[in-house]
Design a protein around this motif. Structure first.
Motif, mmCIF file in Angstrom:
data_model
loop_
_atom_site.group_PDB
_atom_site.id
_atom_site.type_symbol
_atom_site.label_atom_id
_atom_site.label_comp_id
_atom_site.label_asym_id
_atom_site.label_seq_id
_atom_site.Cartn_x
_atom_site.Cartn_y
_atom_site.Cartn_z
ATOM 1 N N HIS A 166 0.822 -1.203 0.000
ATOM 2 C CA HIS A 166 0.000 0.000 0.000
ATOM 3 C C HIS A 166 0.856 1.252 0.000
ATOM 4 N N PHE A 167 0.391 2.240 -0.691
ATOM 5 C CA PHE A 167 1.131 3.493 -0.834
ATOM 6 C C PHE A 167 1.505 4.105 0.516
ATOM 7 N N ASP A 168 0.542 4.125 1.435
ATOM 8 C CA ASP A 168 0.744 4.896 2.664
ATOM 9 C C ASP A 168 1.934 4.438 3.505
ATOM 10 N N ALA A 169 2.356 3.175 3.338
ATOM 11 C CA ALA A 169 3.496 2.707 4.137
ATOM 12 C C ALA A 169 4.715 2.419 3.264
ATOM 13 N N ALA A 170 4.631 2.754 1.980
ATOM 14 C CA ALA A 170 5.701 2.342 1.058
ATOM 15 C C ALA A 170 6.950 3.205 1.206
ATOM 16 N N ASP A 171 8.085 2.633 0.821
ATOM 17 C CA ASP A 171 9.363 3.363 0.831
ATOM 18 C C ASP A 171 9.706 3.897 -0.558
ATOM 19 N N VAL A 172 9.215 3.241 -1.587
ATOM 20 C CA VAL A 172 9.453 3.724 -2.946
ATOM 21 C C VAL A 172 8.185 3.537 -3.772
ATOM 22 N N TRP A 173 7.954 4.489 -4.682
ATOM 23 C CA TRP A 173 6.739 4.412 -5.512
ATOM 24 C C TRP A 173 7.080 4.945 -6.901
ATOM 25 N N MET A 174 6.493 4.355 -7.911
ATOM 26 C CA MET A 174 6.739 4.855 -9.272
ATOM 27 C C MET A 174 5.403 5.067 -9.987
ATOM 28 N N LEU A 175 5.281 6.206 -10.645
ATOM 29 C CA LEU A 175 4.073 6.525 -11.408
ATOM 30 C C LEU A 175 4.480 6.780 -12.856
ATOM 31 N N GLY A 177 3.173 7.958 -16.219
ATOM 32 C CA GLY A 177 2.074 8.595 -16.945
ATOM 33 C C GLY A 177 0.784 8.623 -16.156
ATOM 34 N N ALA A 178 0.878 8.964 -14.889
ATOM 35 C CA ALA A 178 -0.310 9.146 -14.049
ATOM 36 C C ALA A 178 -0.079 10.400 -13.219
ATOM 37 N N ASN A 179 -1.142 11.113 -12.936
ATOM 38 C CA ASN A 179 -1.023 12.361 -12.179
ATOM 39 C C ASN A 179 -2.093 12.397 -11.091
ATOM 40 N N PRO A 180 -1.969 11.503 -10.085
ATOM 41 C CA PRO A 180 -3.050 11.370 -9.100
ATOM 42 C C PRO A 180 -3.337 12.643 -8.304
ATOM 43 N N THR A 181 -2.369 13.535 -8.198
ATOM 44 C CA THR A 181 -2.621 14.774 -7.453
ATOM 45 C C THR A 181 -3.853 15.481 -8.016
ATOM 46 N N ILE A 182 -3.992 15.495 -9.319
ATOM 47 C CA ILE A 182 -5.143 16.130 -9.958
ATOM 48 C C ILE A 182 -6.243 15.120 -10.269
ATOM 49 N N ALA A 183 -5.862 13.967 -10.818
ATOM 50 C CA ALA A 183 -6.875 13.029 -11.320
ATOM 51 C C ALA A 183 -7.551 12.229 -10.216
ATOM 52 N N LYS A 184 -6.925 12.164 -9.036
ATOM 53 C CA LYS A 184 -7.446 11.315 -7.960
ATOM 54 C C LYS A 184 -7.713 9.929 -8.520
ATOM 55 N N ILE A 186 -5.456 6.447 -10.621
ATOM 56 C CA ILE A 186 -4.436 5.407 -10.470
ATOM 57 C C ILE A 186 -3.182 5.893 -9.741
ATOM 58 N N GLY A 187 -2.712 5.103 -8.798
ATOM 59 C CA GLY A 187 -1.384 5.330 -8.231
ATOM 60 C C GLY A 187 -1.334 5.657 -6.760
ATOM 61 N N ILE A 188 -2.272 6.460 -6.278
ATOM 62 C CA ILE A 188 -2.277 6.838 -4.864
ATOM 63 C C ILE A 188 -3.736 6.759 -4.419
ATOM 64 N N PRO A 189 -4.014 6.221 -3.222
ATOM 65 C CA PRO A 189 -5.420 6.183 -2.789
ATOM 66 C C PRO A 189 -6.089 7.537 -3.038
ATOM 67 N N CYS A 190 -7.283 7.502 -3.631
ATOM 68 C CA CYS A 190 -7.820 8.731 -4.223
ATOM 69 C C CYS A 190 -8.473 9.680 -3.211
ATOM 70 N N MET A 191 -8.348 9.364 -1.908
ATOM 71 C CA MET A 191 -8.903 10.250 -0.892
ATOM 72 C C MET A 191 -7.843 11.291 -0.549
ATOM 73 N N ASN A 192 -7.994 12.474 -1.046
ATOM 74 C CA ASN A 192 -7.024 13.558 -0.868
ATOM 75 C C ASN A 192 -5.592 13.100 -1.161
ATOM 76 N N PRO A 193 -5.327 12.681 -2.381
ATOM 77 C CA PRO A 193 -4.008 12.127 -2.715
ATOM 78 C C PRO A 193 -2.872 13.125 -2.537
ATOM 79 N N ALA A 466 -4.426 0.445 -6.389
ATOM 80 C CA ALA A 466 -3.736 1.492 -5.647
ATOM 81 C C ALA A 466 -4.489 2.815 -5.724
ATOM 82 N N MET A 467 -5.799 2.781 -5.800
ATOM 83 C CA MET A 467 -6.556 4.028 -5.747
ATOM 84 C C MET A 467 -7.771 3.950 -4.815
ATOM 85 N N GLY A 468 -8.124 2.765 -4.387
ATOM 86 C CA GLY A 468 -9.259 2.637 -3.478
ATOM 87 C C GLY A 468 -8.825 2.865 -2.032
#
Ligand SMILES: Nc1nc2c(c(=O)[nH]1)N[C@H]1C(S)=C(S)[C@@H](COP(=O)(O)OP(=O)(O)OC[C@H]3O[C@@H](n4cnc5c(=O)[nH]c(N)nc54)[C@H](O)[C@@H]3O)O[C@H]1N2
Ligand SMILES: Nc1nc2c(c(=O)[nH]1)N[C@H]1C(S)=C(S)[C@@H](COP(=O)(O)OP(=O)(O)OC[C@H]3O[C@@H](n4cnc5c(=O)[nH]c(N)nc54)[C@H](O)[C@@H]3O)O[C@H]1N2
Ligand code: SF4
Ligand SMILES: [Mo]
Length: 739
Positions: A166-175, A177-184, A186-193, A466-468
């Motif tokens: 899960h993203f919240d406890a991860a040490d490394v993450w790769m995205l 062609g995704a921009n979850p900050t805006i799109a909410k 793929i890539g980061i749980p979509c609750m206030n990413p 990785a978005m729910g």
């Protein structure tokens, strides 16, 4: 039908959740005189902490928008739409469908579900139940023009039963062609990413982003690779090569759970860093750094968004990202905690064991064009316009668009228009006279989100992507307001139920979502065709076998985390010799094709047009709300100022953007964050070709889908054509082009 909410006292505040996008933010709705007047985030909510975006806060305006459809519309012989009672529309549509099926068989009826089937739990299941009872297999969704590789690649690679970290406890993450900050998305749980990302970086997360634009997410990355669009397979193969040559892989995991290691090693051999640098236009040393960081931590993950899925070879980009995750062992192991074991879904039974590859396509209904078949991502939507246009046995004559907008969203807009015009019956279920609705014979006016009960089941179902929810959270909301007085609106599911009743078709639905390979499919529920079911009884059928009962979830209208005795990944079956595949022959062959391509391709086109999302709209939704059009009512063609200078253009100038297939107008805007040679533009804007608003680019924008051709550069399995990284030329528009 759900019982109507009681008459509200002035300024009563009600709990609900937003359904403008899939993030389902918990909200407080102020209701006055039965009307929603304001929306704020629910501050005490344990998952959202009061977050909302402008779209959520505009829900009251959306509900009370004077352009909202409050009556079903029927197109007359003069081409004009006029209101009719919805019951009459159901009579007429049922009669017409019966006639079409009698003449042409059930395959002539097609269903397309788009973005706004998602927020309404019973709508797509009921529509599909009706199609199934009718005997038509022609059920399409937007998934195959979105990220079809996300379903196809796991079929080729196999899955890991322990699930991803899960993203919240991860040490490394790769995205990629995704921009979850805006799109909410793929890539980061979509609750206030954005906040989740901020918190993660603060505790030391290393973030790798691959994007031709220094997106809102890329701006905070540890490594941002800003390549030429469409070169993701090259970069990902280059990263794999670094990991293999530097022996950074998790050998114990690989030998226990995978096969194909040597095949993959041979396939990535041509992707040396100097080659990657020349081809993708990113420093080889940065690719090397990204690979080392990705391999340095076991607790991590990598996700691919719409960018690479819409550029060429989306399956390959997804497959190579899965392979990268597997190579470095980014999968949850025996005894590790499962942060969300499910709430409205069945309890997940995570198990440290591989699931071998399974068929990704080649089953079910075949398309009559391009050798396309059904896939794990669903039927190829990019072939639906052809299915409508191509005469012969099985030709589609009737189309239902459920919360979707083919004219705005399907690739190849000219072909889509021809298809809409060729239909014998075109029915759209939409809240407004969208570009598609304006061509429809019937437009069914639905209730809007705050007027119907809802539950967060669909958002929960996104957890494996990785978005729910990262926590076992759920919310049920009753309807918080009645539809406007004098309206004649129904829920989408009631429309399909109404057709089935009139056509004497039995209906049944099953629990909507599977959790993992071991989850048992609950039994189907037969729908009472005499007495219309309530929403709540349908919701109960859809959540059969859930870990927490729907009744329990209903007790907490503000939403709640339903803690469980800590769920952990169980030991794998000792007898299992299932393995994930690192060298699927089709993917290896595609990689060889990539390696054999010349570095400079499509040289007659100087630019590449890439897809992107804008904050205040959701695909084609929100563009009619003045409250949301703070900056642009159109979709600017963002370009690097260096390119604008080179072309002698200033922000606000109108250009003609030409692909090998078509051209569109665009209003240029300067954005330094965009790689030189790239045009970045949002989709689902503009009118239909020849429409009243077609040339009004400053107000309505233009439709990038028009630049794609469904029968060129398409994926052989999902049929998705090139919708990003499209080779284009850009030049100042002639006054005559502006009309
Ligand atoms: N060129 C290009 N094309 C793309 C993309 C791209 O990036 N580039 N993106 C693709 C992707 S990812 C997707 S998901 C698809 C989207 O494809 P679609 O879902 O077909 O398109 P939308 O614009 O989301 O259509 C949503 C429709 O639902 C209506 N609507 C809004 N609220 C409600 C409601 O409450 N009930 C009902 N019944 N209707 C409602 C809206 O008015 C709108 O007409 O587009 C794809 N097309
Ligand atoms: N505000 C808002 N939110 C949305 C939507 C919306 O319209 N507005 N749409 C919703 C939908 S339907 C979906 S599917 C999700 C999508 O969610 P995302 O996939 O995160 O979509 P984007 O925000 O467009 O981010 C895609 C990124 O890919 C980059 N890109 C384009 N081409 C390439 C390429 O060839 N290679 C690489 N590496 N990158 C590339 C773009 O520059 C962009 O930054 O968002 C959802 N959320
Ligand atoms: S992020 Fe999505 S769910 Fe949350 S308020 Fe904005 S539109 Fe609504
Ligand atoms: Mo999407």
């Amino acid at each position: 039908m759900s019982s109507p909410p009681s008459q509200s006292t002035p300024s009563e505040v009600r709990d609900s959740f937003c359904r403008f996008c899939h993030a389902a933010c918990a909200i407080k709705v102020s209701v006055e005189g039965g009307r929603p007047v304001s929306v704020i985030g629910a501050k005490d909510n344990p998952v959202y902490h009061g977050y909302t975006c402008a779209k959520g806060r505009a829900l009251p305006d959306q509900h009370l928008n004077p352009h909202r459809l409050l009556h079903t519309m029927k197109r007359g012989a003069d081409g004009k739409h006029r209101p009719i009672p919805v019951e009459q529309a159901m009579e007429e549509v049922a009669a017409k469908i019966s006639q079409i099926v009698e003449e042409h068989g059930p395959r002539s009826v097609a269903l397309y579900t788009g973005t706004y089937s998602f927020p309404y739990p019973a709508s797509a299941p009921m529509a599909v139940a009706w199609m199934t009872s009718l005997g038509s297999p022609m059920f399409f969704t937007s998934a195959t023009i979105d990220q079809p590789g996300k379903m196809i690649a796991p079929a080729l690679h196999g899955r890991w039963g322990g699930g991803p970290y899960h993203f919240d406890a991860a040490d490394v993450w790769m995205l990629v062609g995704a921009n979850p900050t805006i799109a909410k998305s793929i890539g980061i749980p979509c609750m206030n990413p954005a906040k989740r990302l901020h918190d993660a970086l603060k505790r030391g997360l290393e973030l790798i982003v691959i994007d031709p634009r220094r997106s809102e997410t890329a701006k905070v990355a540890t490594v941002h690779l800003q390549p030429k669009p469409g070169e993701d397979p090259t970069i990902l193969a280059g990263m794999i090569r670094v990991i293999l040559t530097e022996n950074l892989a998790d050998d114990a995991f690989l030998s226990a759970h995978t096969r194909g290691f040597e095949g993959l090693r041979a396939a990535v051999d041509p992707f040396r860093l100097d080659y990657v640098e020349r081809r993708a236009g990113v420093p080889g040393a940065e690719v090397e750094r990204a690979a080392r960081i990705f391999a340095a931590h076991r607790n991590g993950g990598g996700n691919v968004g719409t960018g690479p899925n819409m550029a060429a070879r989306g399956n390959l980009s997804e497959y190579l990202t899965l392979a990268l995750n597997t190579l470095v062992g980014h999968w949850r192991r025996e005894g590790e905690r499962v942060p969300n074991p499910g709430v409205l879904m069945a309890a997940g039974r995570a198990k440290a064991q591989a699931t071998p590859p399974y068929p990704g396509w080649g089953f079910g209904e075949s398309m009559r064009v391009r050798n396309l078949t059904n896939t794990v991502a669903g039927l190829p939507t990019a072939a639906l316009a052809d299915e409508i246009l191509l005469p012969g046995e099985g030709q589609v004559k009737a189309l239902f668009s459920l919360g979707g907008n083919p004219m705005a969203a399907w690739p190849d807009q000219h072909k889509t228009l021809a298809a809409m015009n060729a239909l014998e019956l075109n029915v759209s279920l939409d809240i407004k006279m969208s570009a598609t609705a304006r061509l429809a014979d019937y437009v069914i006016a639905p209730r809007l989100s705050l007027e119907v009960p809802g539950m967060t089941l669909a958002t929960e179902s996104l957890t494996p992507y990785a978005m729910g929810y990262a926590e076992p959270y759920a919310q049920y909301s009753p309807a918080v307001v009645d539809p406007p007085e004098g309206s004649d609106v129904i829920e989408e599911w009631e429309f399909f139920y109404g057709l089935a009743q009139r056509m004497k078709l039995p209906l049944s639905i099953s629990a909507a979502y599977e959790w993992g390979p071991d989850t048992e499919r609950p039994a189907r529920t037969e729908i009472d065709m005499q007495n219309k079911p309530s929403n709540d009884s349908l919701f109960a059928a859809l959540t059969q076998g859930s870990r927490i009962s729907l009744d329990e979830v209903k007790k907490y209208p503000e939403g709640r985390i339903f803690e469980d005795p800590p769920a952990v990944v169980a030991a794998g079956d000792p007898d299992s010799n299932a393995r994930m595949e690192l060298a699927d022959p089709r993917m290896i062959a595609e990689l060889a094709e990539v390696a054999a391509e010349p570095i400079e391709r499509d040289t007659e086109f100087a630019y590449r047009l890439v897809s992107r999302r804008l904050p205040d709209v959701h695909n084609s939704a929100g563009r009619d709300l003045p409250q949301l059009l703070r900056k642009y009512s159109y979709n600017p063609a963002f370009m690097n100022p260096v390119d604008l200078d080179h072309l002698g253009l200033a922000p606000g100038d109108v250009v003609e953007i030409t692909s090998s297939h078509a051209s569109i107008l665009g209003v240029v805007e300067a954005e330094e964050a965009i790689r030189i040679g790239v045009v970045s533009m949002a989709h689902a804007f503009g009118d239909a070709p020849g429409g009243d608003q077609d040339k009004d680019v400053y107000t309505f924008g233009s439709n990038t889908g028009r630049l794609s051709s469904v029968d060129r550069d398409f994926d052989p399995y999902s049929g998705i054509p090139l919708m990003s990284a499209i080779p284009v030329n850009v030049e100042r528009a002639l006054d005559s082009a502006l009309g």
